[in-house]
Enzyme design. Structure first.
Site, mmCIF file in Angstrom:
data_model
loop_
_atom_site.group_PDB
_atom_site.id
_atom_site.type_symbol
_atom_site.label_atom_id
_atom_site.label_comp_id
_atom_site.label_asym_id
_atom_site.label_seq_id
_atom_site.Cartn_x
_atom_site.Cartn_y
_atom_site.Cartn_z
ATOM 1 N N THR A 79 0.848 -1.194 0.000
ATOM 2 C CA THR A 79 0.000 0.000 0.000
ATOM 3 C C THR A 79 0.882 1.241 0.000
ATOM 4 O O THR A 79 1.991 1.224 0.543
ATOM 5 C CB THR A 79 -0.923 0.034 1.241
ATOM 6 O OG1 THR A 79 -1.551 1.319 1.299
ATOM 7 C CG2 THR A 79 -0.150 -0.182 2.539
ATOM 8 N N ASP A 80 0.350 2.312 -0.607
ATOM 9 C CA ASP A 80 1.097 3.582 -0.592
ATOM 10 C C ASP A 80 1.280 4.115 0.831
ATOM 11 O O ASP A 80 2.171 4.925 1.091
ATOM 12 C CB ASP A 80 0.372 4.626 -1.454
ATOM 13 C CG ASP A 80 -1.065 4.864 -1.011
ATOM 14 O OD1 ASP A 80 -1.686 3.912 -0.488
ATOM 15 O OD2 ASP A 80 -1.564 5.985 -1.172
ATOM 16 N N GLU A 81 0.449 3.605 1.766
ATOM 17 C CA GLU A 81 0.538 4.106 3.151
ATOM 18 C C GLU A 81 1.907 3.834 3.786
ATOM 19 O O GLU A 81 2.284 4.500 4.752
ATOM 20 C CB GLU A 81 -0.541 3.455 4.017
ATOM 21 C CG GLU A 81 -1.935 3.650 3.499
ATOM 22 C CD GLU A 81 -2.781 4.605 4.329
ATOM 23 O OE1 GLU A 81 -2.297 5.062 5.387
ATOM 24 O OE2 GLU A 81 -3.892 4.889 3.911
ATOM 25 N N TYR A 124 -1.569 0.312 11.110
ATOM 26 C CA TYR A 124 -1.829 -0.353 9.827
ATOM 27 C C TYR A 124 -0.615 -0.268 8.908
ATOM 28 O O TYR A 124 -0.100 -1.287 8.431
ATOM 29 C CB TYR A 124 -3.048 0.272 9.127
ATOM 30 C CG TYR A 124 -3.178 -0.126 7.672
ATOM 31 C CD1 TYR A 124 -3.358 -1.455 7.300
ATOM 32 C CD2 TYR A 124 -3.095 0.838 6.655
ATOM 33 C CE1 TYR A 124 -3.470 -1.823 5.960
ATOM 34 C CE2 TYR A 124 -3.206 0.470 5.316
ATOM 35 C CZ TYR A 124 -3.384 -0.852 4.973
ATOM 36 O OH TYR A 124 -3.482 -1.215 3.656
ATOM 37 N N SER A 180 2.414 -2.189 10.039
ATOM 38 C CA SER A 180 2.314 -3.642 9.863
ATOM 39 C C SER A 180 2.454 -4.017 8.389
ATOM 40 O O SER A 180 3.046 -5.048 8.051
ATOM 41 C CB SER A 180 1.001 -4.170 10.450
ATOM 42 O OG SER A 180 -0.118 -3.707 9.708
ATOM 43 N N LYS A 181 1.940 -3.177 7.480
ATOM 44 C CA LYS A 181 2.102 -3.452 6.047
ATOM 45 C C LYS A 181 3.569 -3.269 5.634
ATOM 46 O O LYS A 181 4.101 -4.037 4.833
ATOM 47 C CB LYS A 181 1.206 -2.530 5.217
ATOM 48 C CG LYS A 181 -0.278 -2.842 5.317
ATOM 49 C CD LYS A 181 -0.671 -4.171 4.677
ATOM 50 C CE LYS A 181 -0.572 -4.125 3.160
ATOM 51 N NZ LYS A 181 -1.106 -5.399 2.558
HETATM 52 N N1 LIG Z 1 -8.612 -0.811 -0.258
HETATM 53 C C1 LIG Z 1 -7.633 0.017 -0.518
HETATM 54 O O1 LIG Z 1 -7.855 1.216 -0.806
HETATM 55 C C2 LIG Z 1 -6.195 -0.463 -0.545
HETATM 56 C C3 LIG Z 1 -5.194 0.418 -0.956
HETATM 57 C C4 LIG Z 1 -3.887 -0.032 -0.993
HETATM 58 C C5 LIG Z 1 -3.592 -1.338 -0.624
HETATM 59 N N2 LIG Z 1 -4.568 -2.160 -0.203
HETATM 60 C C6 LIG Z 1 -4.200 -3.540 0.183
HETATM 61 O O2 LIG Z 1 -4.899 -4.416 -0.682
HETATM 62 C C7 LIG Z 1 -5.236 -5.604 0.016
HETATM 63 C C8 LIG Z 1 -6.733 -5.839 -0.086
HETATM 64 O O3 LIG Z 1 -7.418 -4.710 0.453
HETATM 65 P P1 LIG Z 1 -9.010 -4.678 0.582
HETATM 66 O O4 LIG Z 1 -9.423 -3.254 0.630
HETATM 67 O O5 LIG Z 1 -9.616 -5.592 -0.428
HETATM 68 O O6 LIG Z 1 -9.178 -5.314 2.064
HETATM 69 P P2 LIG Z 1 -10.518 -5.823 2.782
HETATM 70 O O7 LIG Z 1 -10.366 -5.435 4.229
HETATM 71 O O8 LIG Z 1 -11.733 -5.423 2.030
HETATM 72 O O9 LIG Z 1 -10.404 -7.418 2.660
HETATM 73 C C9 LIG Z 1 -9.456 -8.166 3.379
HETATM 74 C C10 LIG Z 1 -9.834 -9.629 3.253
HETATM 75 O O10 LIG Z 1 -8.835 -10.393 3.961
HETATM 76 C C11 LIG Z 1 -9.492 -11.364 4.771
HETATM 77 N N3 LIG Z 1 -8.639 -11.646 5.933
HETATM 78 C C12 LIG Z 1 -8.340 -10.822 6.971
HETATM 79 N N4 LIG Z 1 -7.534 -11.441 7.856
HETATM 80 C C13 LIG Z 1 -7.296 -12.688 7.343
HETATM 81 C C14 LIG Z 1 -6.539 -13.793 7.783
HETATM 82 N N5 LIG Z 1 -5.849 -13.776 8.948
HETATM 83 N N6 LIG Z 1 -6.511 -14.906 7.016
HETATM 84 C C15 LIG Z 1 -7.208 -14.957 5.848
HETATM 85 N N7 LIG Z 1 -7.967 -13.950 5.392
HETATM 86 C C16 LIG Z 1 -8.005 -12.818 6.128
HETATM 87 C C17 LIG Z 1 -10.814 -10.724 5.155
HETATM 88 O O11 LIG Z 1 -11.787 -11.688 5.548
HETATM 89 C C18 LIG Z 1 -11.190 -9.976 3.871
HETATM 90 O O12 LIG Z 1 -11.926 -10.802 2.991
HETATM 91 C C19 LIG Z 1 -4.737 -5.436 1.450
HETATM 92 O O13 LIG Z 1 -3.495 -6.089 1.574
HETATM 93 C C20 LIG Z 1 -4.583 -3.945 1.597
HETATM 94 O O14 LIG Z 1 -3.570 -3.628 2.530
HETATM 95 C C21 LIG Z 1 -5.871 -1.760 -0.151
#
Ligand SMILES: NC(=O)c1ccc[n+]([C@@H]2O[C@H](COP(=O)([O-])OP(=O)(O)OC[C@H]3O[C@@H](n4cnc5c(N)ncnc54)[C@H](O)[C@@H]3O)[C@@H](O)[C@H]2O)c1
Length: 186
Positions: free
Chosen positions: A136-138, A162, A165-166
């Site tokens: 993530t960009d964060e 968050y 941890s990422k």
């Molecule tokens: N949404 C954003 O804007 C964004 C931006 C940059 C990066 N990301 C990254 O992209 C990825 C997906 O993001 P998202 O928005 O779809 O997240 P989300 O929170 O919508 O979905 C996360 C999924 O992971 C599952 N999960 C959580 N803990 C788990 C575990 N211990 N074991 C198995 N499954 C588990 C959850 O049940 C859920 O289905 C993440 O890694 C996030 O850091 C998201």
């Protein structure tokens, strides 16, 4: 190694479910969707592909090494698209423990399971495997103004539980690539 099989972790989440719908509807890829179904997971987002035999759902926590080993042994994927994470900044401020567990310990556990499986591959298959980690960009911290941009050389400067941890998970993936040769992409 099954050349058209991939693992998607977090496939019931916001981005993971869109990715799986895309893979099932537009490619011949078989997807093993590994998701713990936390509050953020929603299988309704996968209704359009649920009956497709190329979508296999596994209700599994990425911290569960025994379950991951069994999935790798059964499906022998050509890659892992690792999206599972605790992903909401505000929740990480009120409850950081789950972020440490899933984002750091979970990524470590998945890397070790992937590495053990990767070591069983033939010398021909090993370089074809990919561990694709979604960052993530964060991890780069805060932007200051609309002209401020992150680049590939921006230093890591996470500023919330968050993003810390990422960032930790990014460093683990880089270390597993450099130390053990596991083919990884961030
Ligand atoms: N949404 C954003 O804007 C964004 C931006 C940059 C990066 N990301 C990254 O992209 C990825 C997906 O993001 P998202 O928005 O779809 O997240 P989300 O929170 O919508 O979905 C996360 C999924 O992971 C599952 N999960 C959580 N803990 C788990 C575990 N211990 N074991 C198995 N499954 C588990 C959850 O049940 C859920 O289905 C993440 O890694 C996030 O850091 C998201």
């Amino acid at each position: 190694m099954q050349k058209n099989t991939v693992f998607v972790t977090g496939g019931a989440g916001f981005i993971g479910s869109a990715l799986i719908r895309h893979l099932i509807e537009n490619t011949d890829t078989k997807v093993v969707n590994i998701d713990k179904l936390t509050y953020a997971g929603n299988l309704q987002s996968l209704e359009s592909v649920a009956a497709n035999p190329r979508h296999v759902f596994s209700h599994t926590d990425i911290c569960d090494r025994t379950a991951l080993d069994a999935l790798f042994a059964e499906h022998r994927p050509r890659g892992v698209l690792h999206l599972a994470a605790e992903s909401h900044v505000d929740r990480s401020i009120t409850g950081p423990a789950a972020f440490i567990e899933t984002n750091i310990v979970g990524t470590y556990t998945l890397l070790e399971a992937a590495r053990q499986y990767w070591n069983t591959l033939s010398e021909q298959d090993k370089p074809q495997f990919r561990f694709h980690h979604i960052s993530t960009d964060e991890v780069f911290g805060d932007l200051h103004g609309t002209d401020d941009l992150f680049t590939e050389t921006t230093p890591y400067a996470p500023s919330s539980p968050y993003s810390a941890s990422k960032a930790s998970s990014d460093h683990l993936v880089r270390a597993w690539q450099r130390t053990y040769g596991l083919p990884a992409v961030l």
